[in-house]
Design an enzyme around this catalytic site. Structure first.
Site, mmCIF file in Angstrom:
data_model
loop_
_atom_site.group_PDB
_atom_site.id
_atom_site.type_symbol
_atom_site.label_atom_id
_atom_site.label_comp_id
_atom_site.label_asym_id
_atom_site.label_seq_id
_atom_site.Cartn_x
_atom_site.Cartn_y
_atom_site.Cartn_z
ATOM 1 N N SER A 110 32.992 24.254 70.098
ATOM 2 C CA SER A 110 32.698 25.451 69.312
ATOM 3 C C SER A 110 31.988 25.058 68.039
ATOM 4 C CB SER A 110 33.997 26.185 68.969
ATOM 5 O OG SER A 110 33.772 27.190 68.005
ATOM 6 N N SER A 111 31.064 25.910 67.606
ATOM 7 C CA SER A 111 30.328 25.618 66.372
ATOM 8 C C SER A 111 31.239 25.621 65.148
ATOM 9 C CB SER A 111 29.196 26.636 66.178
ATOM 10 O OG SER A 111 29.704 27.953 66.098
ATOM 11 N N CYS A 112 32.434 26.213 65.254
ATOM 12 C CA CYS A 112 33.356 26.203 64.117
ATOM 13 C C CYS A 112 33.964 24.822 63.899
ATOM 14 C CB CYS A 112 34.457 27.242 64.290
ATOM 15 S SG CYS A 112 35.685 26.817 65.528
ATOM 16 N N TYR A 139 42.009 25.606 65.611
ATOM 17 C CA TYR A 139 41.168 25.709 66.815
ATOM 18 C C TYR A 139 40.084 24.641 66.785
ATOM 19 C CZ TYR A 139 37.878 27.866 70.139
ATOM 20 O OH TYR A 139 37.033 28.112 71.186
ATOM 21 N N LYS A 143 39.210 21.542 69.467
ATOM 22 C CA LYS A 143 37.910 21.409 70.123
ATOM 23 C C LYS A 143 37.276 20.047 69.848
ATOM 24 C CE LYS A 143 37.388 25.206 72.422
ATOM 25 N NZ LYS A 143 37.176 25.169 73.885
ATOM 26 N N HIS A 182 36.815 38.821 67.780
ATOM 27 C CA HIS A 182 35.722 38.268 66.995
ATOM 28 C C HIS A 182 34.865 39.398 66.419
ATOM 29 C CE1 HIS A 182 36.537 34.529 69.407
ATOM 30 N NE2 HIS A 182 36.359 34.018 68.214
ATOM 31 N N ASP A 272 35.739 36.037 54.075
ATOM 32 C CA ASP A 272 34.407 35.935 54.667
ATOM 33 C C ASP A 272 34.311 34.793 55.668
ATOM 34 O OD1 ASP A 272 32.925 38.023 53.620
ATOM 35 O OD2 ASP A 272 32.398 36.939 51.799
#
Length: 312
Positions: A110-112, A139, A143, A182, A272
């Site tokens: 995941s890009s997170c 999370y 990943k 999401h 945010d």
């Protein structure tokens, strides 16, 4: 280096999820046998169940898209579940893939997982170069562990295990939980309800200023098949559009898609998250893959699917 998937048995765990169902749609175009399982068929956290599945089904290839996922609220509320469940799933599927002779495995990160404040656009080599965004670190750490596990098996056993880093997704089979979903699902359902109830305004969490990149899940599925055929290396490749949009402007797009005529208000008491997260997709572009569904068209398809589900 090209890898043939013709006549292969491909296991897609989590086949009823957003990514899994998109993979099933895409794999119908290939000459393959798909082994589709859901959480009702198989608990991926259970080592014995996963081991027995591999023994009986004997898949040639695996696309590991199954995971416990959710938005900022879910990650903050259930940190133990997000790190624990995902580590169990990954370890069971990846470790047993080697044991049972899987020829190739694709793990979706995941890009997170990238550092909170890394340079933009985000290059693959930025992984582990700084602190994570606190709202989803549980999370993200899971990943990262999955990516490193694939790399470890490549290094020690020469397994053809590869990884990819998708950006934010939207599309059919998305989760519309009022608190845990999401951004795309949360906003789509919120604007739809407001339109139906003739509300004067819709509230969007945060300031609306953060920038996000959004990819239609059918484009992700296409990229996964492409990588199975055309990629075999240790680094996790980015999958995205290479384009981003502010949450405020994204909300306006959904407002237009749904046909809501009221105002948009921002709840600045809500977090945010990371201010900007746009992937550098030059490497996958160099291999020959690009996304096909632009955001405006994709949101129309997304809403059409949502409405069809409401009528069932």
């Amino acid at each position: 280096m090209q890898f043939s998937i013709d006549n292969a048995k491909i296991w897609v765990p989590g086949a009823n999820g957003m990514v899994g169902s998109a993979l099933l749609r895409r794999l119908k175009k290939e000459n393959v046998e798909v082994l589709a399982t859901t959480r009702n068929d198989l608990d991926l956290r259970d080592t014995n169940e996963v081991n027995l599945f591999y023994k009986n089904a004997r898949p040639d290839l695996v696309i590991l898209a199954a995971a416990k996922v959710g938005g900022i609220h879910a990650n903050n509320t259930y940190p133990a579940d997000f790190i624990g469940d995902n580590l169990q799933i990954q370890n069971n599927v990846i470790v047993r893939a080697k044991k049972h002779g899987v020829k190739k495995l694709l793990f979706l990160g995941s890009s997170c997982s990238y550092p909170k404040n890394c340079s933009q656009p985000i290059k693959e080599e930025y992984l582990l170069n700084g602190p994570l965004e606190p709202t989803n670190e549980w999370y993200a750490i899971a990943k990262i562990a999955g990516i490193k596990l694939c790399q470890a098996y490549r290094k020690q056993y020469e397994c053809d295990f590869i990884s990819a880093m998708p950006t934010n997704l939207y599309g059919p089979m998305d989760s519309f939980h009022p608190e845990d979903s999401h951004v795309p699902a949360a906003l789509l359902s919120r604007f739809h309800d407001a339109c139906k109830k003739e509300q004067k305004s819709v509230t969007v969490w945060g300031t609306g200023k953060p920038l996000r990149e959004f990819l239609h899940v059918d484009d992700l599925a296409d990229a996964c098949v492409f990588l199975l055929k055309n990629y075999s290396d240790a680094p996790a490749l980015n999958i995205g559009t290479g384009e981003d949009i502010s949450i405020g402007d994204f909300a306006k797009l959904i407002k237009t898609t749904v046909g809501f005529s009221g105002d948009i208000e921002f709840d600045t008491s809500r977090p945010d998250g990371t201010f900007r997260k746009r992937l550098d997709v030059s490497k996958i572009h160099a291999l020959g893959w690009r996304h096909r569904i632009d955001l405006e068209s994709g949101l129309k398809l997304y809403y059409q699917w949502y409405l069809e589900g409401m009528m069932k």
